[in-house]
Design a protein around this motif. Structure first.
Motif, PDB file in Angstrom:
ATOM      1  N   HIS A   1     -12.910   6.003   1.546  1.00  0.00           N
ATOM      2  CA  HIS A   1     -13.535   5.305   0.422  1.00  0.00           C
ATOM      3  C   HIS A   1     -12.584   4.278  -0.181  1.00  0.00           C
ATOM      4  CE1 HIS A   1     -14.849   5.222  -3.970  1.00  0.00           C
ATOM      5  NE2 HIS A   1     -15.878   4.724  -3.327  1.00  0.00           N
ATOM      6  N   ALA A   2     -11.321   4.664  -0.340  1.00  0.00           N
ATOM      7  CA  ALA A   2     -10.339   3.741  -0.923  1.00  0.00           C
ATOM      8  C   ALA A   2     -10.132   2.515  -0.042  1.00  0.00           C
ATOM      9  CB  ALA A   2      -9.014   4.467  -1.153  1.00  0.00           C
ATOM     10  N   ILE A   3     -10.049   2.718   1.276  1.00  0.00           N
ATOM     11  CA  ILE A   3      -9.851   1.589   2.187  1.00  0.00           C
ATOM     12  C   ILE A   3     -11.043   0.646   2.132  1.00  0.00           C
ATOM     13  CG2 ILE A   3      -9.532   0.911   4.592  1.00  0.00           C
ATOM     14  CD1 ILE A   3      -8.279   3.707   5.049  1.00  0.00           C
ATOM     15  N   GLU A   4     -12.242   1.207   2.186  1.00  0.00           N
ATOM     16  CA  GLU A   4     -13.437   0.359   2.133  1.00  0.00           C
ATOM     17  C   GLU A   4     -13.485  -0.434   0.834  1.00  0.00           C
ATOM     18  OE1 GLU A   4     -17.139   2.204   2.899  1.00  0.00           O
ATOM     19  OE2 GLU A   4     -16.570   2.942   4.889  1.00  0.00           O
ATOM     20  N   GLN A   5     -13.177   0.221  -0.275  1.00  0.00           N
ATOM     21  CA  GLN A   5     -13.204  -0.487  -1.549  1.00  0.00           C
ATOM     22  C   GLN A   5     -12.093  -1.535  -1.632  1.00  0.00           C
ATOM     23  OE1 GLN A   5     -15.622  -0.378  -3.840  1.00  0.00           O
ATOM     24  NE2 GLN A   5     -16.638   0.964  -2.364  1.00  0.00           N
TER      25      GLN A   5
ATOM     26  N   SER B   1       4.069   5.572  -8.545  1.00  0.00           N
ATOM     27  CA  SER B   1       4.573   6.423  -9.615  1.00  0.00           C
ATOM     28  C   SER B   1       6.057   6.204  -9.868  1.00  0.00           C
ATOM     29  CB  SER B   1       4.315   7.898  -9.287  1.00  0.00           C
ATOM     30  OG  SER B   1       4.824   8.738 -10.302  1.00  0.00           O
ATOM     31  N   LYS B   2       6.887   6.426  -8.859  1.00  0.00           N
ATOM     32  CA  LYS B   2       8.327   6.359  -9.065  1.00  0.00           C
ATOM     33  C   LYS B   2       8.799   4.946  -9.396  1.00  0.00           C
ATOM     34  CE  LYS B   2       9.556  10.410  -6.324  1.00  0.00           C
ATOM     35  NZ  LYS B   2      10.319  10.952  -5.175  1.00  0.00           N
TER      36      LYS B   2
ATOM     37  N   VAL C   1      -2.209  -0.972  -9.250  1.00  0.00           N
ATOM     38  CA  VAL C   1      -1.417  -1.499 -10.354  1.00  0.00           C
ATOM     39  C   VAL C   1      -0.602  -2.687  -9.832  1.00  0.00           C
ATOM     40  CG1 VAL C   1       0.391  -0.999 -12.041  1.00  0.00           C
ATOM     41  CG2 VAL C   1      -1.266   0.777 -11.433  1.00  0.00           C
ATOM     42  N   LYS C   2      -0.744  -3.818 -10.523  1.00  0.00           N
ATOM     43  CA  LYS C   2      -0.061  -5.052 -10.097  1.00  0.00           C
ATOM     44  C   LYS C   2      -0.440  -5.357  -8.648  1.00  0.00           C
ATOM     45  CE  LYS C   2       3.759  -4.902 -13.430  1.00  0.00           C
ATOM     46  NZ  LYS C   2       3.187  -3.927 -14.376  1.00  0.00           N
ATOM     47  N   ASN C   3       0.527  -5.434  -7.746  1.00  0.00           N
ATOM     48  CA  ASN C   3       0.216  -5.725  -6.343  1.00  0.00           C
ATOM     49  C   ASN C   3       0.431  -4.505  -5.462  1.00  0.00           C
ATOM     50  OD1 ASN C   3       3.021  -5.771  -6.592  1.00  0.00           O
ATOM     51  ND2 ASN C   3       3.271  -7.279  -4.932  1.00  0.00           N
ATOM     52  N   CYS C   4       0.179  -3.321  -6.026  1.00  0.00           N
ATOM     53  CA  CYS C   4       0.348  -2.063  -5.296  1.00  0.00           C
ATOM     54  C   CYS C   4      -0.930  -1.238  -5.376  1.00  0.00           C
ATOM     55  CB  CYS C   4       1.520  -1.269  -5.874  1.00  0.00           C
ATOM     56  SG  CYS C   4       1.705   0.391  -5.186  1.00  0.00           S
ATOM     57  N   VAL C   5      -1.394  -0.751  -4.227  1.00  0.00           N
ATOM     58  CA  VAL C   5      -2.562   0.122  -4.148  1.00  0.00           C
ATOM     59  C   VAL C   5      -2.135   1.441  -3.514  1.00  0.00           C
ATOM     60  CG1 VAL C   5      -4.887   0.427  -3.222  1.00  0.00           C
ATOM     61  CG2 VAL C   5      -4.106  -1.855  -3.895  1.00  0.00           C
ATOM     62  N   ALA C   6      -2.406   2.544  -4.189  1.00  0.00           N
ATOM     63  CA  ALA C   6      -2.106   3.866  -3.651  1.00  0.00           C
ATOM     64  C   ALA C   6      -3.331   4.410  -2.939  1.00  0.00           C
ATOM     65  CB  ALA C   6      -1.684   4.813  -4.772  1.00  0.00           C
ATOM     66  N   ILE C   7      -3.126   4.902  -1.715  1.00  0.00           N
ATOM     67  CA  ILE C   7      -4.215   5.450  -0.904  1.00  0.00           C
ATOM     68  C   ILE C   7      -3.763   6.795  -0.339  1.00  0.00           C
ATOM     69  CG2 ILE C   7      -5.565   5.150   1.219  1.00  0.00           C
ATOM     70  CD1 ILE C   7      -5.652   2.175   0.669  1.00  0.00           C
ATOM     71  N   GLY C   8      -4.650   7.767  -0.399  1.00  0.00           N
ATOM     72  CA  GLY C   8      -4.307   9.096   0.097  1.00  0.00           C
ATOM     73  C   GLY C   8      -3.733   9.961  -1.006  1.00  0.00           C
TER      74      GLY C   8
ATOM     75  N   ILE D   1       0.857  -1.177   0.000  1.00  0.00           N
ATOM     76  CA  ILE D   1       0.000   0.000   0.000  1.00  0.00           C
ATOM     77  C   ILE D   1       0.897   1.232   0.000  1.00  0.00           C
ATOM     78  CG2 ILE D   1      -1.936   1.176   1.091  1.00  0.00           C
ATOM     79  CD1 ILE D   1      -2.598  -1.675   0.369  1.00  0.00           C
ATOM     80  N   ASP D   2       0.721   2.092  -0.985  1.00  0.00           N
ATOM     81  CA  ASP D   2       1.514   3.308  -1.114  1.00  0.00           C
ATOM     82  C   ASP D   2       0.795   4.453  -0.413  1.00  0.00           C
ATOM     83  OD1 ASP D   2       2.929   5.567  -1.865  1.00  0.00           O
ATOM     84  OD2 ASP D   2       3.187   4.942  -3.953  1.00  0.00           O
TER      85      ASP D   2
END
Length: 512
Positions: A363-367, A234-235, A337-344, A223-224
């Motif tokens: 919202h992102a956490i719930e989803q 991104s980076k 993307v792949k096994n990474c989720v960006a939150i915030g 989780i990013d």
């Protein structure tokens, strides 16, 4: 089976994510959070939506316990000042419009409302409480609106049925610290270290993050929560970023933490004051105000913006440290993307005009929980997650652009530019429709984005963008029940103002 999650970055996003995952999955998922002591906090996310109540209730946290520990206050809505350029104000409250004979009271106000009494004070109850700076709770803790009190339990945004009448103001750093204690007590491994390298496998998936002192931290899902740096999404993964600068002009902010001169003068609302090159927020916490100026550096320099902010909220207080922030407005094309989720902030950010930063996190956490993967990382589920996140952010973007397009200001170069700047095509259609009738759930932005039709109408009417004529059908209906409802709101407002303690009085008792 997916068993381990590594969260990179702390702050509000990181610790909200860690806490929620533990509340949802307990020991069935291993959660590690790594954060650096050297990373500074943005600190603009101190105001929230009323739906944040679902988050704290899901975690089993009692407002009376956590709110005082986070310098918290109440928010009945947002007070918009000077958006007409005349020093006046109106409210966007957390309150649905009442209906009479199939039409909202806003429709009836356009037809027969007393124009000496502003629309928002005529059709909403909570605006009177805001004007009188009342708490939404009695001194015994009971809520002024009957039938809405009590814990929601393990409920989510999808289960929002009634409109809860308030949200919170709080110190975001204290909330992060409070949630860190909650999460670590439930088994989250907390690593304080600097991430030096993000390691990918032969597929380009993240396999581990290499830290300076704790070595490699491996996981199945990453989780990013690294803020605007977006270190992973991104980076490392190179995910495309979609800027909103074509429709939203502001790209910088300067913030001050200002002690209140009169401690008891505590407002139960956020204030958004239109300035010559942007707008200024005022967020009342228990013992201070958070203030900031959101602006476009095309029209004002950071130094001049700071001077304007200090003159407005802290004259003579040159000792108060200003925090200058570069804002990246927009969203990543995909937040998973792949096994990474960006939150915030690493996922998306729009200027905090409607206090949406923490809503986006929630919202992102719930989803994420609703779309939680197994070891196969189903592409259909990932695509569904990205659609929902993207739709919510795009809807908020459209709602914010409405604020600038519908505002009756063109008295500075900034506000002149706001009128000719591009806008989303859907909003163009909605604003055209709003010239002939009020919007409803069928005609606002169609995907979930946290705002209902009453919010769209509160803003269009408050900003002065009104239908040319009232709804024709109302001329053929008996107005007696509508007049009675207007009178009922006025009477209920007077009764509540008389009965409720001030916002500061209630919170002072809670902080004892």
């Amino acid at each position: 089976m997916l068993r381990s999650v590594v969260i990179v970055g702390g702050g509000t996003a990181g610790w909200m994510t860690a806490s929620y995952l533990k509340a949802a999955f307990a020991d069935r998922i291993d959660v590690t959070l790594v954060e650096s002591e050297a990373v500074s906090r943005i600190g603009v996310g101190e105001a929230t939506f009323s739906t944040v109540r679902h988050f704290f209730d899901y975690l089993g946290l009692d407002e009376a316990d956590w709110l005082p520990k986070c310098a918290g206050g109440y928010k009945l809505g947002i007070r918009f000042e000077n958006w007409h350029g005349d020093g006046g104000h109106f409210y966007h409250p957390f309150e649905r419009l009442r209906m009479v004979d199939g039409f909202s009271l806003a429709d009836w106000w356009l037809e027969l409302g007393d124009r000496s009494r502003p629309m928002d004070r005529s059709v909403f109850l909570t605006t009177a409480l805001s004007e009188a700076k009342r708490s939404p709770r009695m001194l015994d803790g009971s809520l002024f609106a009957s039938g809405l009190d009590g814990s929601l339990g393990r409920s989510t945004l999808d289960e929002q049925r009634a409109q809860f009448p308030y949200a919170y103001h709080f110190d975001a750093d204290r909330v992060a610290k409070y949630l860190a204690g909650y999460a670590t007590a439930r088994g989250v491994k907390h690593v304080i270290d600097n991430v030096q390298q993000v390691v990918q496998d032969e597929r380009g998936w993240i396999s581990q993050v290499q830290t300076a002192e704790h070595g490699a931290l491996s996981g199945d899902l990453f989780i990013d929560c690294t803020g605007f740096r977006a270190m992973l999404i991104s980076k490392t993964l190179g995910t495309a970023f979609q800027s909103f600068e074509d429709v939203l002009p502001n790209n910088r902010a300067v913030a001050l933490r200002v002690p209140r001169e009169t401690e008891t003068d505590m407002a139960p609302y956020t204030t958004a004051t239109a300035m010559k090159a942007g707008w200024m927020w005022t967020i009342p916490l228990f013992r201070r105000n958070g203030n900031g100026y959101v602006y476009s550096d095309q029209f004002i320099s950071p130094e001049e913006a700071e001077r304007e902010l200090r003159a407005a909220v802290a004259p003579g207080r040159d000792d108060l440290e200003a925090n200058h922030i570069r804002m990246r407005i927009g969203r990543h094309q995909d937040s998973w993307v792949k096994n990474c989720v960006a939150i915030g902030l690493s996922s998306a950010f729009v200027e905090p005009l409607e206090s949406t930063g923490i809503f986006f996190i929630q919202h992102a956490i719930e989803q994420l929980v609703k779309h939680f993967p197994d070891e196969h990382f189903d592409e259909g589920q990932i695509a569904a997650y990205n659609r929902r996140i993207g739709n919510a952010v795009d809807g908020v973007k459209e709602f914010l652009v409405l604020h600038y397009k519908a505002a009756r200001r063109d008295d500075t170069p900034y506000w002149k530019e706001a009128k000719v700047r591009d806008m989303p095509e859907g909003l163009r259609e909605r604003l055209a429709l709003a010239e002939s009738r009020l919007l409803d759930e069928e005609t606002i932005y169609p995907h979930y984005h946290g705002f209902e039709s009453y919010s769209w109408n509160a803003m269009t009417l408050g900003l002065g963008h009104r239908p040319r004529t009232p709804h024709p059908a109302l001329k053929h209906l008996d107005p007696a029940r509508a007049r009675a409802e207007f009178a009922r709101i006025e009477a209920q407002a007077a009764e509540m103002v008389a009965a409720l303690p001030s916002c500061h009085e209630y919170l002072a008792a809670l902080n004892d």
